[in-house]
Scaffold this motif. Structure first.
Motif: not given
Lengths: 289, 166
Positions: B55, B118, B120, B123, B139-143, B145-146, B150, B164-166
């Motif tokens: 990232f 990516v 949706e 996820l 629960e959350s697409i941010f956690g 670390t980048l 979650i 995360k897939p990116v």
């Protein structure tokens, strides 16, 4: 037409008259990233829900990363080092738009005896902060990032195209987040819908100002570096307007875009922001922390 | 004089050294398994390693850069440059099959292959790394670390993180 087919593989391939316009473009992109990153980081520890605290902190970190990569590219082109660009430039040298500069916490949240305090109490900040402004700004900005970097991924300036391709994957998470939250709040309660609508109405002229034309645009378009700002603005509106409607929010009627940022004319809110951001560097130039 | 044979032996030594460098945030994976080494070469005794950041804003970047440099120097090369490059862009598809296996073992749901795009749905209903159930909720697409999102597993009733897939 000569330049249209030419690919600038490396920074040294950029010569006059294309070099300076590209430098200006990079400053605009990097400064937008730095300043919205700084603004979003102000919600670290203050987000209205844990997930949003984390989301805004993550997006701040992503945008700081994008800004750093572009400041590094500028440095490769002979501009000063990233730390100098961030900590020593004067306000009028910044090229960010007014949307990213906007303050979400009103001045009364800052205590009188310590006007630059970056640690007022949480309650005081929350009482004076408007997260609806932060969210709608982020939604407008990430939609702008998406259309801009989609276009830049095809740029004739290969180092910037490579960055754009990389950033797009990360920005996708921002747009997913922003669209979901906009819908949730836009169609949430009457109050949440009203607060989103108020923020949309207030920010719309600033958002249009992201696409302020500059006198470099012609050269940038002719050399295939990037499209016209007005084209990007049209693409942005095609993206955000249906999403606003889907979220039960009215699209504001005609508005005059707020320009000035791209030529270094900023509101006093940037003065206060830079006072915070550059505080340590001004007290002790060259300090490491 | 560097001969082809000695260059190829030198490259072997370099890749062996890289196998000892791990991601500081996910120590189960080497930088090779994570797919961040884009290229490595020797030119007149000078070693260049190209690494592509996972990232752009990853704070572990500087640490990884210095650890890679130290490891290659430890293999007997004095002049080592570790350059951060964005071409090729890192995507989660660059994680090796062994890397994906180790991610799961580490407790992180591995990313699905996404060809750098990516969606949706990638996820949702992510398999829980602990019990393999797909009865999970995003629960959350941010956690923390980048690179992490979650999730919650409705089967084994635990929160878990996904790379995360990116």
């Amino acid at each position: 037409m000569r330049a249209r087919n030419m690919i600038y593989s490396k920074t040294i391939d950029l010569m006059d008259p294309v070099r300076l316009p590209v430098i200006d473009l990079l400053y605009r992109l990097a400064d937008d990233g730095l300043i919205i990153g700084h603004r979003n980081s102000e919600w670290t520890g203050l987000g209205p829900a844990m997930e949003e605290d984390i989301a805004f902190s993550n997006m701040a970190q992503d945008k700081m990363g994008h800004a750093l990569a572009m400041y590094n590219l500028l440095h490769e082109m002979g501009e000063p080092e990233p730390d100098v660009l961030v900590y020593q430039r004067r306000e009028e040298e910044f090229r960010c738009c007014s949307l990213v500069v906007l303050e979400c916490f009103d001045e009364s949240a800052r205590t009188a005896d310590s006007p630059l305090s970056n640690n007022p109490t949480r309650d005081s900040l929350l009482a004076h902060g408007d997260w609806a402004i932060a969210l709608v700004r982020q939604f407008f900005f990430s939609a702008g990032d998406e259309v801009r970097f989609a276009a830049l991924a095809e740029s004739t300036f290969a180092p910037l195209a490579a960055l754009a391709r990389k950033f797009r994957g990360e920005i996708k998470y921002h747009t997913m987040h922003d669209e979901a939250m906009l819908q949730r709040l836009g169609r949430g309660t009457t109050k949440s819908g009203q607060r989103i609508q108020t923020a949309v109405d207030a920010l719309w002229p600033h958002a249009l100002g992201m696409f302020e034309p500059t006198n470099h645009d012609k050269v940038l378009v002719q050399s295939g570096i990037c499209p016209l700002e007005s084209e990007l603005c049209d693409a942005w509106r095609e993206s955000v307007e249906p999403l606003l409607r889907k979220s039960g929010i009215d699209v504001p009627a005609k508005a005059n875009p707020i320009y000035g940022g791209r030529s270094g004319k900023h509101s006093p809110e940037l003065t206060a922001l830079l006072d915070d951001l550059q505080k340590v560097a001004r007290l002790d130039p060259g300090a490491k922390w | 004089m560097v001969t082809t044979a000695s260059t190829s032996r030198g490259l072997d030594l370099i890749w062996q050294a890289l196998e000892t460098v791990c991601d500081p945030e996910i120590p189960a994976l080497t930088v090779i398994e994570l797919g961040i080494i884009a290229d490595a070469w020797i030119d007149n005794g000078r070693v260049t390693i190209q690494m592509c950041p996972t990232f752009s804003g990853c704070p572990a970047l500087d640490i990884m850069q210095s650890q890679i440099k130290a490891a290659v120097q430890g293999a007997g090369f004095d002049d080592v440059t570790v350059a951060v490059v964005f071409d090729p862009p890192w995507t989660s598809d660059r994680i090796t099959p062994e890397g994906l296996r180790k991610l799961k073992q580490f407790g992180l749901a591995p990313p699905v292959r996404c060809s750098g795009v990516v969606r949706e749905d990638m996820l949702h209903n992510v398999a829980c790394p602990f019990c393999d159930s797909k009865n999970t909720t995003l629960e959350s697409i941010f956690g923390p670390t980048l690179c992490r999102a979650i999730h919650y597993c409705n089967n084994c009733l635990q929160s878990f993180e996904q790379f995360k897939p990116v």
